[in-house]
Design a protein around this motif. Structure first.
Motif, PDB file in Angstrom:
ATOM      1  N   GLU A  22       0.802  -1.270  -0.121  1.00 53.03           N
ATOM      2  CA  GLU A  22       0.179   0.102  -0.011  1.00 53.03           C
ATOM      3  C   GLU A  22       0.786   1.288   0.042  1.00 53.03           C
ATOM      4  O   GLU A  22       0.256   2.538  -0.132  1.00 53.03           O
ATOM      5  CB  GLU A  22      -0.910   0.160   1.221  1.00 53.03           C
ATOM      6  CG  GLU A  22      -2.027  -1.151   1.152  1.00 53.03           C
ATOM      7  CD  GLU A  22      -2.743  -1.198   2.391  1.00 53.03           C
ATOM      8  OE1 GLU A  22      -2.394  -0.609   3.272  1.00 53.03           O
ATOM      9  OE2 GLU A  22      -3.476  -2.191   2.466  1.00 53.03           O
ATOM     10  N   LEU A  23       2.242   1.091   0.217  1.00 50.62           N
ATOM     11  CA  LEU A  23       2.944   2.423   0.118  1.00 50.62           C
ATOM     12  C   LEU A  23       3.137   3.037  -1.166  1.00 50.62           C
ATOM     13  O   LEU A  23       3.214   2.255  -2.204  1.00 50.62           O
ATOM     14  CB  LEU A  23       4.502   1.989   0.420  1.00 50.62           C
ATOM     15  CG  LEU A  23       4.429   1.327   1.894  1.00 50.62           C
ATOM     16  CD1 LEU A  23       6.156   0.739   1.909  1.00 50.62           C
ATOM     17  CD2 LEU A  23       4.311   2.435   2.985  1.00 50.62           C
ATOM     18  N   PRO A  24       3.027   4.487  -1.284  1.00 51.49           N
ATOM     19  CA  PRO A  24       3.061   5.112  -2.448  1.00 51.49           C
ATOM     20  C   PRO A  24       4.652   4.915  -3.328  1.00 51.49           C
ATOM     21  O   PRO A  24       5.580   4.520  -2.437  1.00 51.49           O
ATOM     22  CB  PRO A  24       2.812   6.444  -2.352  1.00 51.49           C
ATOM     23  CG  PRO A  24       2.820   6.622  -0.552  1.00 51.49           C
ATOM     24  CD  PRO A  24       2.906   5.116  -0.092  1.00 51.49           C
ATOM     25  N   ASN A  28       4.159  -1.150  -5.523  1.00 50.03           N
ATOM     26  CA  ASN A  28       4.006  -2.161  -6.809  1.00 50.03           C
ATOM     27  C   ASN A  28       5.230  -3.266  -6.654  1.00 50.03           C
ATOM     28  O   ASN A  28       4.931  -4.181  -7.231  1.00 50.03           O
ATOM     29  CB  ASN A  28       4.091  -1.414  -7.951  1.00 50.03           C
ATOM     30  CG  ASN A  28       2.674  -0.664  -8.473  1.00 50.03           C
ATOM     31  OD1 ASN A  28       1.594  -0.811  -7.642  1.00 50.03           O
ATOM     32  ND2 ASN A  28       2.961   0.422  -9.020  1.00 50.03           N
ATOM     33  N   LEU A  29       6.206  -3.007  -6.113  1.00 46.87           N
ATOM     34  CA  LEU A  29       7.164  -4.049  -5.923  1.00 46.87           C
ATOM     35  C   LEU A  29       6.895  -4.973  -4.774  1.00 46.87           C
ATOM     36  O   LEU A  29       7.508  -6.148  -4.744  1.00 46.87           O
ATOM     37  CB  LEU A  29       8.724  -3.274  -5.367  1.00 46.87           C
ATOM     38  CG  LEU A  29       9.269  -2.011  -6.232  1.00 46.87           C
ATOM     39  CD1 LEU A  29      10.183  -1.404  -5.586  1.00 46.87           C
ATOM     40  CD2 LEU A  29       9.693  -2.674  -7.578  1.00 46.87           C
ATOM     41  N   PHE A  30       5.926  -4.842  -3.979  1.00 46.45           N
ATOM     42  CA  PHE A  30       5.515  -5.587  -3.012  1.00 46.45           C
ATOM     43  C   PHE A  30       4.251  -6.386  -3.212  1.00 46.45           C
ATOM     44  O   PHE A  30       3.614  -6.889  -2.344  1.00 46.45           O
ATOM     45  CB  PHE A  30       5.720  -5.205  -1.719  1.00 46.45           C
ATOM     46  CG  PHE A  30       7.017  -4.591  -1.446  1.00 46.45           C
ATOM     47  CD1 PHE A  30       8.166  -5.333  -0.982  1.00 46.45           C
ATOM     48  CD2 PHE A  30       7.091  -3.191  -1.388  1.00 46.45           C
ATOM     49  CE1 PHE A  30       9.208  -4.899  -0.590  1.00 46.45           C
ATOM     50  CE2 PHE A  30       8.480  -2.830  -1.179  1.00 46.45           C
ATOM     51  CZ  PHE A  30       9.490  -3.702  -0.630  1.00 46.45           C
ATOM     52  N   GLY A  31       3.364  -6.034  -4.166  1.00 45.12           N
ATOM     53  CA  GLY A  31       2.188  -6.722  -4.625  1.00 45.12           C
ATOM     54  C   GLY A  31       1.680  -6.563  -5.970  1.00 45.12           C
ATOM     55  O   GLY A  31       2.639  -6.318  -7.031  1.00 45.12           O
TER      56      GLY A  31
END
Length: 77
Positions: A22-24, A28-31
């Motif tokens: 959910e980090l801005p 995308n690197l984690f999901g």
């Protein structure tokens, strides 16, 4: 054609590491995110036919029944 109905469905789902996806900017690197769109159309079509006698009516009825049976067989689960 007489008319029709159109139905559009859109779905979106995401998954990943809790909190990190959910980090801005780097989320995308984690999901991942999956998006799906579906569209269904129902068309009503009228085809005029000239029926000259009772035999034409009987033949048309048999033709329609055969087409409906074929549709039922094609979509039977």
């Amino acid at each position: 054609m007489l008319g029709g109905l159109i139905k559009d469905n859109g779905e979106s789902s995401g998954s990943g590491l809790p909190g990190l996806h959910e980090l801005p900017f780097i989320g995308n690197l984690f999901g991942s995110t999956i998006k799906a769109n579906t569209r269904q159309e129902l068309l009503v079509i009228i085809t005029p036919r000239a029926l000259r006698n009772e035999q034409d009516v009987l033949n048309l009825g048999e033709e329609i029944r055969n087409k409906m049976r074929a549709i039922n067989e094609a979509y039977r689960l």
